[in-house]
Design a protein around this motif. Structure first.
Motif: not given
Length: 532
Positions: A229-249
């Protein structure tokens, strides 16, 4: 692929065995010995601990202590809120919810002064609602029924005036998500967060299905899952090449969402003396802005500590995330948490450790120095490959980076064999523009050609504009040799020496020989040591 000396390559993890009581799941190339020793001694009191550290998107440490492991499922307490806020923000991303919306838009039972409470205030702890409510612990209720009781209850302070850490407002915010999505909170959270991130051990279910989950403190997870989860946040909402959240979120989650509200209570209030950096913590959305740059307000450290000591954090300065997992007590574990969060950055600051550059290596100090400066790294096999030759393109980037020279913006090909799309085009152009490197006849640079020891020393001398003279002790560098004067200057300044293991051998410098990765590190480490 760009060679490892010039880029911060992703670190790989490995599975292995260790002494009883310590399960090493993933080991990176940083020396975590002090962290390991500390947790080995601290874990028994807490009946087990686990640590996962992620840097630059890869796990560099994952270890369990005293029957605990990175995959051990525990109650994470208030760390649940960071997860919940991210789930809520998926609705903001899809346009079905706005942070400025009043709660009464979705929950008409909120009337009077409560009607104007905004979604933002629910998640930034300044809604004015009480910190706790007995209905949250009532497992005979549904979340809907729980929130109806909250709506009928008191409003201790006016919305938007004071930040007070608590569970009630988060519970209301979760019910809004149910109304908009048409799903139970558990299903909504599963679809929006755990499934996309592969967090298979994370849920809000307590002993099976729970109709009234404690959203602010009832999640169960593992250090491994939460690190995803934290890695996804550090990557601007991206995990495995897909957006879980937008960078704006992600930016909204980390922004100070209650700048005009005074701070009444935070999760750090009881442990502020042991965690002094938390004294100025302010709320984002479901998490805490633990440390910011005093001049710019830029977020440096984000965290969301749990009641039982489960502590996730992001260190934006180091592009690092950590999860210290336990089921103990936040107040009792405060010193342990503080110490781990001191030791991990210290290990990072000490630089990478490579399997093929042991402490006994002649180049160990130099490689460690440049690694700690962020100038060199290793390959995905955990090795540095010190004897590999450095190419001219690599050396151009390395020297520019070491001396703080930014790459040029190139709009046309610097050389026939260095086009604008070449990974090192800007650095080559900068080094050539400063006169440190030159090309070859025919408009060529030969970027993949190994740089020779003589060329490497010429670049150092030119970059410093040295013109020192000396009698050279090297049998193969005689007056008349094209680089003799440049090598003289480097010898005078201590960039090369005699004797100089690894650089010269048997009184010979081998100036036309390839300059290796280890040798380049030694030359530049010595150069940087001369800088004030």
């Amino acid at each position: 692929m760009v060679a490892g000396i010039l880029i911060l390559a992703l670190l790989t993890s490995a599975t292995g065995c260790a002494a009883p009581g310590r399960q090493v799941i993933a080991i990176g190339s940083y020396d975590m010995t002090e962290v390991d020793h500390f947790l080995s001694s601290a874990a028994p009191a807490a009946r087990g601990m686990a640590l996962v550290v992620v840097k630059d998107g890869k796990v560099i440490e994952g270890a369990g202590y005293d029957k605990f492991g990175p995959g051990t499922v525990v109650d994470i307490g208030s760390a649940s809120r960071w997860l919940a806020a991210a789930a809520m923000m998926t609705l903001v991303d899809q346009g079905t919810l706005a942070l400025g919306d009043p709660v009464s838009k979705y929950l008409p039972e909120f009337t009077g002064e409560k009607a104007g409470i905004t979604i933002r205030q629910l998640w930034s702890y300044d809604s004015g609602l009480p910190a706790t409510d007995a209905s949250i612990d009532d497992r005979t209720l549904t979340l809907e029924e729980c929130v109806r009781r909250i709506a009928a209850g008191p409003l201790p302070s006016l919305p938007g005036t004071a930040v007070s850490d608590g569970s009630v407002s988060i519970q209301v915010g979760a019910r809004v998500c149910e109304v908009i999505s048409g799903m139970t909170w558990q299903e909504f959270f599963r679809v929006r967060i755990t499934e996309p991130l592969g967090m298979d051990s994370t849920s809000f279910n307590l002993m099976g299905f729970n109709r009234n989950p404690d959203v602010a403190g009832g999640a169960r997870s593992t250090a491994e899952d939460y690190a995803r989860f934290l890695t996804m946040l550090m990557q601007g909402g991206v995990w495995s090449g897909k957006h879980v959240l937008s960078a704006e979120a992600v930016a909204q989650i980390e922004q100070d969402q209650a700048p005009a509200s005074t701070i009444a209570v935070t999760p750090y209030t009881a442990v502020a003396s042991l965690l002094p950096s938390t004294s100025r913590a302010r709320p984002g959305l479901g998490m805490w802005r633990e440390e910011t740059d005093p001049g710019t307000g830029t977020l440096l450290i984000a965290s969301c500590p749990g009641t039982y000591g489960f502590t996730p954090w992001i260190d934006h300065k180091l592009n690092l995330a950590g999860v210290l997992s336990m089921k103990y007590d936040l107040a009792k574990a405060a010193y342990d948490i503080m110490r781990v969060r001191q030791l991990v950055p210290q290990a990072i600051a000490a630089g990478l450790r490579f399997k093929d550059v042991p402490a006994t290596s002649w180049a160990f100090a130099a490689v460690t120095d440049l690694s700690a400066r962020g100038l060199v790294t290793g390959y995905e096999d955990g090795k540095f490959h010190p004897d590999n030759a450095v190419t001219r393109a690599e050396y151009a980037k390395l020297v520019c980076s070491a001396l703080g020279v930014e790459p040029d913006t190139v709009t046309s090909d610097p050389f026939k064999d260095v086009t604008v799309t070449h990974w090192a085009a800007g650095y080559v152009a900068a080094a050539v523009g400063k006169g440190w490197l030159t090309g070859y006849p025919g408009g060529l640079f030969k970027p993949e050609e190994p740089v020779s020891m003589a060329q490497a020393l010429v670049v150092v001398t030119r970059s410093q504009r040295w013109n020192d003279r000396a009698t050279l002790p090297y049998a193969d560098v005689q007056p008349g040799y094209w680089a003799h004067a440049f090598i003289e200057a480097c010898f005078t300044r201590g960039i090369i020496k005699k004797p100089d293991p690894g650089i010269e051998s048997g009184g010979k410098l081998s100036p036309e020989g390839h300059c290796t990765r280890a040798q380049a590190c030694v030359l530049l480490s010595r150069l940087l040591a001369l800088k004030p």
